[in-house]
Design a protein around this motif. Sequence first.
Motif, short mmCIF file in Angstrom:
data_model
loop_
_atom_site.label_atom_id
_atom_site.label_comp_id
_atom_site.label_asym_id
_atom_site.label_seq_id
_atom_site.Cartn_x
_atom_site.Cartn_y
_atom_site.Cartn_z
N ASN A 136 0.85 -1.35 0.25
CA ASN A 136 -0.04 0.15 0.23
C ASN A 136 0.98 1.16 -0.01
O ASN A 136 0.34 2.46 -0.17
N ARG A 137 2.18 0.95 0.10
CA ARG A 137 3.03 2.27 0.03
C ARG A 137 3.97 2.34 -1.21
O ARG A 137 4.83 3.35 -1.29
N LYS A 138 3.69 1.46 -2.34
CA LYS A 138 4.68 1.48 -3.21
C LYS A 138 4.56 2.79 -4.09
O LYS A 138 5.58 3.28 -4.87
N GLY A 139 3.65 3.49 -4.17
CA GLY A 139 3.52 4.70 -4.95
C GLY A 139 3.77 6.04 -4.25
O GLY A 139 3.37 7.01 -4.89
N VAL A 140 3.99 5.92 -3.08
CA VAL A 140 4.10 7.24 -2.11
C VAL A 140 5.15 8.00 -2.60
O VAL A 140 6.20 7.36 -2.94
N THR A 141 4.94 9.12 -2.18
CA THR A 141 6.13 10.41 -2.57
C THR A 141 6.95 10.44 -1.02
O THR A 141 6.84 11.62 -0.62
N ILE A 142 7.58 9.38 -0.65
CA ILE A 142 8.12 9.49 0.85
C ILE A 142 9.70 8.89 0.57
O ILE A 142 9.98 7.88 -0.03
N ASP A 143 10.63 9.79 0.90
CA ASP A 143 12.19 9.33 1.11
C ASP A 143 12.49 9.01 2.55
O ASP A 143 13.43 8.46 2.43
N LEU A 144 11.92 9.54 3.22
CA LEU A 144 12.27 9.35 4.81
C LEU A 144 11.15 9.11 5.70
O LEU A 144 9.94 9.84 5.59
N ALA A 145 11.22 8.24 6.62
CA ALA A 145 10.04 7.62 7.45
C ALA A 145 10.50 7.32 8.65
O ALA A 145 11.52 6.66 8.94
N ILE A 146 9.57 7.92 9.81
CA ILE A 146 9.76 7.15 11.12
C ILE A 146 9.10 5.87 11.15
O ILE A 146 7.98 5.71 10.85
N ILE A 147 9.86 4.76 11.52
CA ILE A 147 9.30 3.49 11.29
C ILE A 147 9.54 2.77 12.66
O ILE A 147 9.05 1.76 12.84
N GLY A 148 9.82 3.53 13.76
CA GLY A 148 9.64 2.79 15.28
C GLY A 148 9.96 3.78 16.29
O GLY A 148 10.65 5.02 15.86
N ILE A 149 9.28 3.63 17.20
CA ILE A 149 9.52 4.60 18.53
C ILE A 149 10.64 3.84 19.49
O ILE A 149 10.31 2.63 19.91
N VAL A 150 11.50 4.63 19.94
CA VAL A 150 12.56 3.95 20.71
C VAL A 150 12.26 4.03 22.08
O VAL A 150 11.96 5.05 22.66
N ASP A 151 12.26 2.68 23.10
CA ASP A 151 12.22 2.81 24.37
C ASP A 151 13.26 3.01 24.99
O ASP A 151 13.08 3.70 26.05
N SER A 152 14.51 2.57 24.58
CA SER A 152 15.71 2.89 25.43
C SER A 152 16.95 2.44 24.39
O SER A 152 16.76 1.84 23.48
N VAL A 153 18.14 3.13 24.63
CA VAL A 153 19.32 2.83 23.96
C VAL A 153 20.40 2.39 25.09
O VAL A 153 20.60 3.08 26.12
#
Length: 87
Positions: A68-85
């Motif tokens: 569902n995202r193959k035709g989108v105009t996106i080059d940068l995306a937030i793909i996760g929220i970090v709990d800890s490092v």
Amino acid sequence: MYLAKVIGNVVATKKSDTLLGYKLMIVQPVDASLSPDHREQVAADYVGAGVGEYVLVGTGSSVRVEENRKGVTIDLAIIGIVDSVII
């Protein structure tokens, strides 16, 4: 993929139809100690991140692999929220 902190959002009243439904967030890349590392960028938010949260950011064609995202105009995306490092 890299770590970043969400520092703001972008409101665009006119944008590509492929961006409808995505929040646009301003992210500040950070290093492993969570110190700012590079200049700010704008990323499409896939996961519902909020200002002040540390996130994982993906770039390029890898953020458009789902059917569902193959035709989108996106080059940068937030793909996760970090709990800890842990280093």
